[in-house]
Design a protein around this motif. Structure first.
Motif, mmCIF file in Angstrom:
data_model
loop_
_atom_site.group_PDB
_atom_site.id
_atom_site.type_symbol
_atom_site.label_atom_id
_atom_site.label_comp_id
_atom_site.label_asym_id
_atom_site.label_seq_id
_atom_site.Cartn_x
_atom_site.Cartn_y
_atom_site.Cartn_z
ATOM 1 N N VAL A 32 -30.844 -167.023 60.750
ATOM 2 C CA VAL A 32 -30.977 -167.357 62.164
ATOM 3 C C VAL A 32 -29.647 -167.158 62.882
ATOM 4 O O VAL A 32 -29.588 -166.530 63.941
ATOM 5 N N LEU A 67 -39.564 -165.231 62.851
ATOM 6 C CA LEU A 67 -38.159 -165.246 63.252
ATOM 7 C C LEU A 67 -38.004 -164.339 64.471
ATOM 8 O O LEU A 67 -38.268 -163.136 64.401
ATOM 9 N N TYR A 68 -37.612 -164.936 65.576
ATOM 10 C CA TYR A 68 -37.488 -164.197 66.841
ATOM 11 C C TYR A 68 -36.450 -164.881 67.713
ATOM 12 O O TYR A 68 -36.030 -166.008 67.439
ATOM 13 N N LEU A 69 -36.042 -164.200 68.774
ATOM 14 C CA LEU A 69 -35.089 -164.762 69.730
ATOM 15 C C LEU A 69 -35.822 -165.380 70.905
ATOM 16 O O LEU A 69 -36.908 -164.930 71.274
ATOM 17 N N SER A 136 -33.556 -174.820 65.270
ATOM 18 C CA SER A 136 -33.066 -173.640 65.975
ATOM 19 C C SER A 136 -31.577 -173.742 66.285
ATOM 20 O O SER A 136 -31.010 -174.825 66.390
ATOM 21 N N SER A 148 -32.464 -168.774 68.231
ATOM 22 C CA SER A 148 -33.486 -168.395 67.260
ATOM 23 C C SER A 148 -33.659 -169.595 66.340
ATOM 24 O O SER A 148 -32.825 -170.502 66.334
#
Length: 152
Positions: A32, A67-69, A136, A148
């Motif tokens: 992350v 998993l992403y922004l 996060s 993230s």
């Protein structure tokens, strides 16, 4: 003697499982942080507008399963998110399942002395569609609050 050996073996297995689970979470945290730092490098190299487009590209380098922004401005407006319905909306008062103000915490972390930090809350997992505990990481860069997280 056999019972004692069995108990020790059981304890060893449980201990190994807990060690692996902790190691896995540590690895997720590293992934992350790396994703956020890569996003900042991408903004530096390509500019904000190009970066925001790339951050939401489902075939790009910044979306990998769950998993992403997610990126906000200082007013709490979503600039990038896996859920495109959120983009362009002020999410400042968004609360998790327990009532925690998630985006206000993102901004607070980004506005801290270090300009970065971690938080834990409950959020819908885009893969499983279930509300899960999420941890996060946020860093502020040139007015962007880039975050993230991973699902526990």
């Amino acid at each position: 003697m056999v019972r004692l050996l069995g108990k020790r073996l059981c304890c060893l297995i449980v201990g190994l499982f807990l060690t692996l689970a902790h190691g896995s979470e540590s690895q997720q945290a590293q992934e992350v942080e790396a994703l956020v730092k890569n996003a900042i490098a991408y903004v530096k190299a390509n500019g904000k507008e190009a970066a925001l487009r790339e951050f939401v590209n489902p075939k790009g380098a910044f979306i990998k399963g769950d998993l992403y922004l997610f990126v906000y401005n200082a007013q709490g407006v979503a600039l990038a998110h896996i859920n495109d319905k959120m983009i362009g909306k002020n999410m400042l008062d968004l609360r998790d399942a327990d009532g925690k103000l998630v985006i206000k915490t993102v901004l607070s972390l980004g506005n801290s002395k270090s300009g970065k930090g971690w938080q834990t809350y409950k959020w819908p997992n885009p893969v499983t569609k279930e509300v899960s505990v999420k941890r996060s990481y946020t860093e502020r860069y040139e007015g962007l609050y880039i975050s993230s997280g991973y699902y526990k």
